[in-house]
Every structure is written in structure tokens, then in C-alpha cells.
Design an enzyme around this catalytic site. Structure first.
Site, PDB file in Angstrom:
ATOM      1  N   TRP A  39       0.812  -1.220   0.000  1.00 40.80           N
ATOM      2  CA  TRP A  39       0.000   0.000   0.000  1.00 40.80           C
ATOM      3  C   TRP A  39       0.847   1.273   0.000  1.00 40.80           C
ATOM      4  O   TRP A  39       1.853   1.352   0.691  1.00 40.80           O
ATOM      5  CB  TRP A  39      -0.877   0.007   1.257  1.00 40.80           C
ATOM      6  CG  TRP A  39      -1.488   1.338   1.585  1.00 40.80           C
ATOM      7  CD1 TRP A  39      -0.904   2.350   2.305  1.00 40.80           C
ATOM      8  CD2 TRP A  39      -2.768   1.820   1.191  1.00 40.80           C
ATOM      9  NE1 TRP A  39      -1.755   3.427   2.395  1.00 40.80           N
ATOM     10  CE2 TRP A  39      -2.914   3.133   1.721  1.00 40.80           C
ATOM     11  CE3 TRP A  39      -3.823   1.271   0.446  1.00 40.80           C
ATOM     12  CZ2 TRP A  39      -4.067   3.896   1.533  1.00 40.80           C
ATOM     13  CZ3 TRP A  39      -4.972   2.038   0.268  1.00 40.80           C
ATOM     14  CH2 TRP A  39      -5.090   3.328   0.806  1.00 40.80           C
ATOM     15  N   PHE A  97       3.839   8.948  10.197  1.00 42.41           N
ATOM     16  CA  PHE A  97       2.957   9.619   9.249  1.00 42.41           C
ATOM     17  C   PHE A  97       3.748  10.606   8.366  1.00 42.41           C
ATOM     18  O   PHE A  97       4.957  10.733   8.483  1.00 42.41           O
ATOM     19  CB  PHE A  97       1.836  10.339  10.010  1.00 42.41           C
ATOM     20  CG  PHE A  97       0.673   9.447  10.382  1.00 42.41           C
ATOM     21  CD1 PHE A  97       0.788   8.062  10.371  1.00 42.41           C
ATOM     22  CD2 PHE A  97      -0.548   9.998  10.753  1.00 42.41           C
ATOM     23  CE1 PHE A  97      -0.293   7.249  10.709  1.00 42.41           C
ATOM     24  CE2 PHE A  97      -1.629   9.193  11.094  1.00 42.41           C
ATOM     25  CZ  PHE A  97      -1.514   7.826  11.080  1.00 42.41           C
ATOM     26  N   SER A  98       3.001  11.338   7.554  1.00 43.90           N
ATOM     27  CA  SER A  98       3.618  12.161   6.501  1.00 43.90           C
ATOM     28  C   SER A  98       4.558  13.241   7.008  1.00 43.90           C
ATOM     29  O   SER A  98       4.437  13.705   8.137  1.00 43.90           O
ATOM     30  CB  SER A  98       2.518  12.801   5.662  1.00 43.90           C
ATOM     31  OG  SER A  98       1.958  11.817   4.846  1.00 43.90           O
ATOM     32  N   GLU A 119      -4.833  18.755   6.133  1.00 44.41           N
ATOM     33  CA  GLU A 119      -3.704  17.817   6.129  1.00 44.41           C
ATOM     34  C   GLU A 119      -2.652  18.264   5.103  1.00 44.41           C
ATOM     35  O   GLU A 119      -2.941  18.991   4.161  1.00 44.41           O
ATOM     36  CB  GLU A 119      -4.191  16.409   5.764  1.00 44.41           C
ATOM     37  CG  GLU A 119      -5.250  15.857   6.723  1.00 44.41           C
ATOM     38  CD  GLU A 119      -5.528  14.377   6.491  1.00 44.41           C
ATOM     39  OE1 GLU A 119      -5.380  13.599   7.430  1.00 44.41           O
ATOM     40  OE2 GLU A 119      -5.886  14.006   5.358  1.00 44.41           O
ATOM     41  N   ASP A 156       0.226   9.176   0.717  1.00 45.29           N
ATOM     42  CA  ASP A 156       0.890  10.464   0.435  1.00 45.29           C
ATOM     43  C   ASP A 156       2.366  10.420   0.004  1.00 45.29           C
ATOM     44  O   ASP A 156       3.162   9.687   0.583  1.00 45.29           O
ATOM     45  CB  ASP A 156       0.914  11.336   1.697  1.00 45.29           C
ATOM     46  CG  ASP A 156      -0.373  11.363   2.445  1.00 45.29           C
ATOM     47  OD1 ASP A 156      -1.372  10.898   1.915  1.00 45.29           O
ATOM     48  OD2 ASP A 156      -0.359  11.837   3.581  1.00 45.29           O
ATOM     49  N   GLN A 196       4.077   7.264   2.112  1.00 49.66           N
ATOM     50  CA  GLN A 196       3.376   6.523   3.160  1.00 49.66           C
ATOM     51  C   GLN A 196       3.176   5.098   2.656  1.00 49.66           C
ATOM     52  O   GLN A 196       2.648   4.891   1.550  1.00 49.66           O
ATOM     53  CB  GLN A 196       2.030   7.194   3.460  1.00 49.66           C
ATOM     54  CG  GLN A 196       2.159   8.519   4.191  1.00 49.66           C
ATOM     55  CD  GLN A 196       2.517   8.316   5.656  1.00 49.66           C
ATOM     56  OE1 GLN A 196       1.672   8.030   6.465  1.00 49.66           O
ATOM     57  NE2 GLN A 196       3.790   8.470   5.988  1.00 49.66           N
ATOM     58  N   TRP A 227      -9.034   9.057  -0.182  1.00 44.63           N
ATOM     59  CA  TRP A 227      -9.500   8.222   0.932  1.00 44.63           C
ATOM     60  C   TRP A 227     -10.935   7.750   0.730  1.00 44.63           C
ATOM     61  O   TRP A 227     -11.318   6.681   1.188  1.00 44.63           O
ATOM     62  CB  TRP A 227      -9.404   9.003   2.253  1.00 44.63           C
ATOM     63  CG  TRP A 227      -7.987   9.233   2.669  1.00 44.63           C
ATOM     64  CD1 TRP A 227      -7.323  10.424   2.730  1.00 44.63           C
ATOM     65  CD2 TRP A 227      -7.043   8.228   3.055  1.00 44.63           C
ATOM     66  NE1 TRP A 227      -6.030  10.224   3.133  1.00 44.63           N
ATOM     67  CE2 TRP A 227      -5.829   8.889   3.346  1.00 44.63           C
ATOM     68  CE3 TRP A 227      -7.094   6.844   3.192  1.00 44.63           C
ATOM     69  CZ2 TRP A 227      -4.679   8.210   3.758  1.00 44.63           C
ATOM     70  CZ3 TRP A 227      -5.949   6.172   3.602  1.00 44.63           C
ATOM     71  CH2 TRP A 227      -4.773   6.849   3.880  1.00 44.63           C
TER      72      TRP A 227
END
Ligand code: FRU
Length: 502
Positions: A44, A106-107, A231, A47, A63, A314
Site C-alpha cells: 500500500w 505519518f507524513s 492535512e 501520500d 506513506q 480516501w
């Protein structure tokens, strides 16, 4: 000290396990990937992270959950390129292996330090447990330093915690640090946050060295105007204007301008540096299609600014790829400029190096349907210019692609509403998700230019020289490679088609 050593071993294990896994499994992906869009090495991707030029190469981190085609504990995958189209995978660089990031890395973004080391800053997600045993997520900013291949997490992480969030700001939604250099030699960082009014705000921090950070101010506030949480910020000066890119959650639709759900937002205005707020003059959706999110930009040596986004959304994550080995792609590199208060985006000129021979059909009168074997394909750079014939404006013009008989995706221009619609609803999609969006465009009396980049599973549409962009993923059968043009009323058209091959 003992604690440090234990954590050190823990870290090695999770990262090395991921490195082994991707190495062992990547050959299974052979033949399954799109041609020139970056996909996860395995599993998977969401970002883009830390997009940069470092040590003579473009680096794209992302990500990453290598073990599954669904989102999971976030790692940072890594690929490098010399032309932004041919990517070579490097080993995964970050794994969720510390107490402060055990729910995910995370990003974030990257910057070169003055001593040549590469600094990446990311959001470490952990949990706090209250006296009743209730768990709450906690987001902090962390750094890691490396050489472009291997990165070591800073021993004093996290470098920004809830103590650095201004009053009223959320400790749970505090993420996606965007590093940028200040004119004064300082390093700045913009972090997305949720304010007490439940919508987004952008927090500015500064540092001399990238490790010790200080809160400066809130430079932009959503005030519930564009969705909720903001975000993945990007913030840069382009053509004399400051540009803030962000991806808002929970957008409400404004017909033809913004779609509902997870969206993209570009704010254009002025900023006088750390003592001032960002003054917004214009707003627009970055991409009015379905599948585009969380873009990051870099400036190339020749001055061009290039943007790459996650080519998915998303809200449409269950639009799975035909294989359960991967999910998620990056968009093509797009050159962005600011003109008349608007962000324009066109395919980066590097794309032209993939072109085969030109096939063109010029000045053709069309009323009804036209197709020709020679124009077909699923990897194309196709430009169609449409204009009224003999002064009479046609009603609709449609380009159908990824077509077999009555199955096709389409981009359609309606001259009465001055609206472009991009749709995969008849393309053989098996999920009742959002399959169609529209974008309102300047009416030029029926004159419009559509440039469409196709690559096996996606279409990126650039309208009127990049004034509007619309992106869509279409995971239908690869044998559906028909292209056709349908005019409702007589139109004059020019078609230019190049096959794209890597
Ligand atoms: C945006 C996002 C970021 C977060 C990451 C987690 O797509 O939700 O805010 O850092 O994805 O994977």
C-alpha cells in the site's frame, strides 16, 4: 541507557523485517504496475513524503504499508529518479518502531542540512492512556538524519509535542510537517493542526539546526471555510505570490468548484515572513477530479516548480486495483505556475521523452462519433482542441477512453453549463463509490483544449493550458483500449496523439 539499547534493537527488527519483505516480494509485482506512474514497491502507498532533490537525484518517499494492499502501520517507502519518471526503489527508510511512533510514521518532508546530511521530519503517532485506561492517539513531530539511503531517528525525539501547540489546538490532529528554508538561514516548518473551532489551522515553527524548534505563530486558519482538518501542507513562493497547498478533510461541495469528502485546496496570497499572517487573495481546488490528494512540490535546478500528488482518494479506497499485491499510485510530475491569481499545472516536459510518433487529425468537422484504430491505446498523451463550426456552438463534446463497446470512461464538455465532467461510471467499475465529478470552466464560446495523459489505470486531464486539472483512476480491463470522440452538434476538432512508452 539500557532503555536506549532495548529500543535500538527493537527498531532494527521492524525496519529490517520490512526491508527483507519488500526485497523478497517485489518480483511478484512484475507486469502489474502502470508504466510511468510510481507505485509502492509492494503493498500500500498513500501520500508523497519528503519529495526533494538530494545528492544528484530526486527522492520520493511515501506513506507505505508493505504487507498489505490496505492502509496499516505506516512506514516510509523510498524511490529515486533522475527524470521523475523512471524510478528505482531503495529500501524502506522508516518503520514504526519507537514508543513515540509505534502507531505509525505519518507524513512529512525533507531538507538538506548545511553540513550535507539529509533531515527528514515526520509525524510520530503514539498513544496515551488515561487513569481509566482509555487510549487516545497522540501526534508529535520527529526527525531522522541520513545519507539518502539509511536514516537514524534522533535520540531526543519527538522534537515538537503537544507542549508546542498553541492554546486550543488539538494534540491528536497535529501532523504532516512541511520543512522549508527561510531567507534568514533558518529552517521553517508548517504543521497542520485542528483548532478549537474543529477546523484546520497551520502552525509555523522555526529552528536554527533542524533539531531544536520554536513555535512562531498560527499563519492561516480555516475557520470552517474549506472542510475541517487541514492535512499535508506545502508552502512556497511562486511567481511573486505565496501559495499554500493543503488537503482538507470533510469538504462540502460547491458545485463545479469543490467536491465533497477529502479534497485539495490551493490558497494564493501574500506573506511577509514570520511576523505576519498569510493573507489569502484567491482559493481554488487543486484538482477537480476524484483521485488526487496530498501533493508536494520541489523546485528544480532550472527554476521549474514540480508537483506530485497521491493519485487516489480516501473516499474511494475500495476501488481496488486488479491485483491484491498493491494499491496506490503517484501522479505524473506536473509543472506549476501562478498566473492571474490562479495555480496552473501542466505535465512536466520530461513526459515528452516518453513520446512515440505524432499522429494528428486536424480541422475535422464532427457531428456524431469518430474513432480510428490508430488513435487507440492506454498509454497516451492526447490533446484535443474543440471549437464551434461555422459560428454555431455544439451542445456537448465527449472524449471516451479505456473503451470497449459500451464500457468506457469519459471526459465531457457541456457548452451550456460550461462544465467539464470526468467519469468512470460506465467503465466497468464494480463499486458504488464516487465515480464522476465536474469542474466549471471559463466559457470561451465552445472553444476548449483537453490534454489527457493515460497510463494503464489512470487519466490526468489538463484543461485550457492547465488552468484546471482533473484526475481519475480506472482499473478496468487492459484490453479496453478504445478512444472515441463524440460531438453533439457540429464541432471542429484537432487531435494530436502520442503513444507513451518507458
Ligand atoms: C493524508 C494523511 C496524513 C497522514 C497520513 C497517514 O492522506 O491522513 O494526514 O499523515 O495520511 O497515512
Amino acid at each position: 541507557m539500557f532503555e536506549q539499547v532495548i529500543k535500538g534493537i527493537y527498531m532494527e527488527d521492524i525496519l529490517n523485517k520490512a526491508r527483507e519483505y519488500e526485497k523478497e516480494n517485489e518480483s511478484k509485482m512484475e507486469g502489474l504496475r502502470p508504466s510511468f506512474h510510481l507505485t509502492p514497491r509492494v503493498g500500500w502507498m498513500n501520500d508523497p513524503n519528503g519529495f526533494c532533490y538530494y545528492k544528484g537525484q530526486y527522492h520520493m518517499f511515501y506513506q507505505y504499508h508493505p504487507y498489505d494492499n490496505h492502509w496499516g502501520p505506516m512506514h516510509w517507502g523510498h524511490a529515486v529518479s533522475s527524470d521523475l519518471l523512471h524510478w528505482e526503489y531503495l529500501p524502506v527508510v522508516l518503520a514504526p518502531d519507537m514508543e513515540y511512533d509505534k502507531r505509525g510514521c505519518f507524513s512529512g518532508s525533507a531538507i538538506e542540512l548545511s553540513d550535507g546530511r539529509h533531515l527528514i521530519m515526520y509525524t510520530g503517532v503514539s498513544e496515551t492512556v488515561d487513569e481509566n485506561g482509555n487510549k487516545t492517539e497522540c501526534q508529535t513531530q520527529c526527525v531522522a538524519v541520513g545519507d539518502g539511503v539509511n536514516y537514524v531517528k534522533y535520540e531526543n525525539n519527538p522534537v515538537l509535542t503537544s507542549d508546542d501547540v498553541p492554546e486550543g489546538g488539538s494534540h491528536i490532529d497535529f501532523r504532516d510537517p512541511r520543512l522549508f528554508e527561510g531567507k534568514d538561514g533558518l529552517i521553517y516548518c508548517l504543521v497542520g493542526n485542528r483548532s478549537s473551532d474543529t477546523s484546520g489551522q497551520m502552525l509555523l515553527y522555526k529552528s536554527m539546526d533542524g533539531f531544536k524548534w520554536e513555535f512562531v505563530r498560527i499563519i492561516a486558519q480555516n475557520r470552517n471555510s474549506f472542510g475541517k482538518m487541514w492535512e499535508c501542507p506545502d508552502f512556497f513562493l511562486q511567481d511573486g505570490k505565496w501559495v499554500l497547498l493543503t488537503s482538507p478533510q470533510d469538504m462540502e461541495a460547491i458545485p463545479g468548484r469543490y467536491n465533497s469528502g477529502n479534497g485539495t485546496l490551493c490558497l494564493i496570497g501574500n506573506w511577509d515572513g514570520e511576523d505576519s499572517d498569510f493573507e489569502v487573495e484567491n482559493n481554488q481546488c487543486i484538482d477537480n477530479g476524484i483521485d488526487y490528494y496530498a501533493p508536494q512540490t520541489i523546485t528544480l535546478a532550472d527554476g521549474r516548480r514540480i508537483m506530485i500528488g497521491w493519485m487516489q482518494n480516501w473516499d474511494t479506497c475500495n476501488n481496488y486495483t486488479p491485483s491484491d499485491l498493491w494499491c496506490g499510485q503517484m501522479s505524473i510530475p506536473r509543472e506549476v505556475t501562478v498566473r492571474d491569481g490562479r495555480l496552473y499545472q501542466v505535465p512536466a516536459k520530461e513526459i515528452e521523452s516518453l513520446r512515440g510518433d505524432l499522429i494528428s487529425v486536424l480541422n475535422m468537422k464532427l457531428n456524431g462519433e469518430y474513432s480510428a484504430e490508430i488513435l487507440n491505446g492506454r498509454k497516451l498523451d492526447l490533446t484535443v482542441k474543440i471549437r464551434p463550426s461555422e459560428g454555431k456552438v455544439y451542445d456537448n463534446f465527449e472524449v471516451r477512453f479505456f473503451q470497449k463497446d459500451n464500457n468506457y470512461a469519459f471526459v465531457k464538455y457541456n457548452t451550456h453549463e460550461s462544465m467539464v465532467t470526468l467519469s468512470r461510471e460506465f467503465a466497468g467499475v464494480r463499486r458504488a463509490i464516487v465515480n464522476k465529478t465536474s469542474c466549471s470552466v471559463d466559457n470561451k464560446g465552445g472553444e476548449i483544449e483537453l490534454r489527457i495523459i493515460l497510463d494503464k489505470y489512470s487519466a490526468e486531464v489538463f484543461i485550457n493550458g492547465g488552468k484546471y486539472a482533473m484526475t481519475i483512476d480506472v482499473y478496468n480491463d487492459q484490453s479496453f483500449d478504445g478512444i472515441s470522440f463524440v460531438s453533439d452538434g457540429e464541432a471542429l476538432i484537432d487531435i494530436e496523439k502520442f503513444s507513451l512508452e518507458k
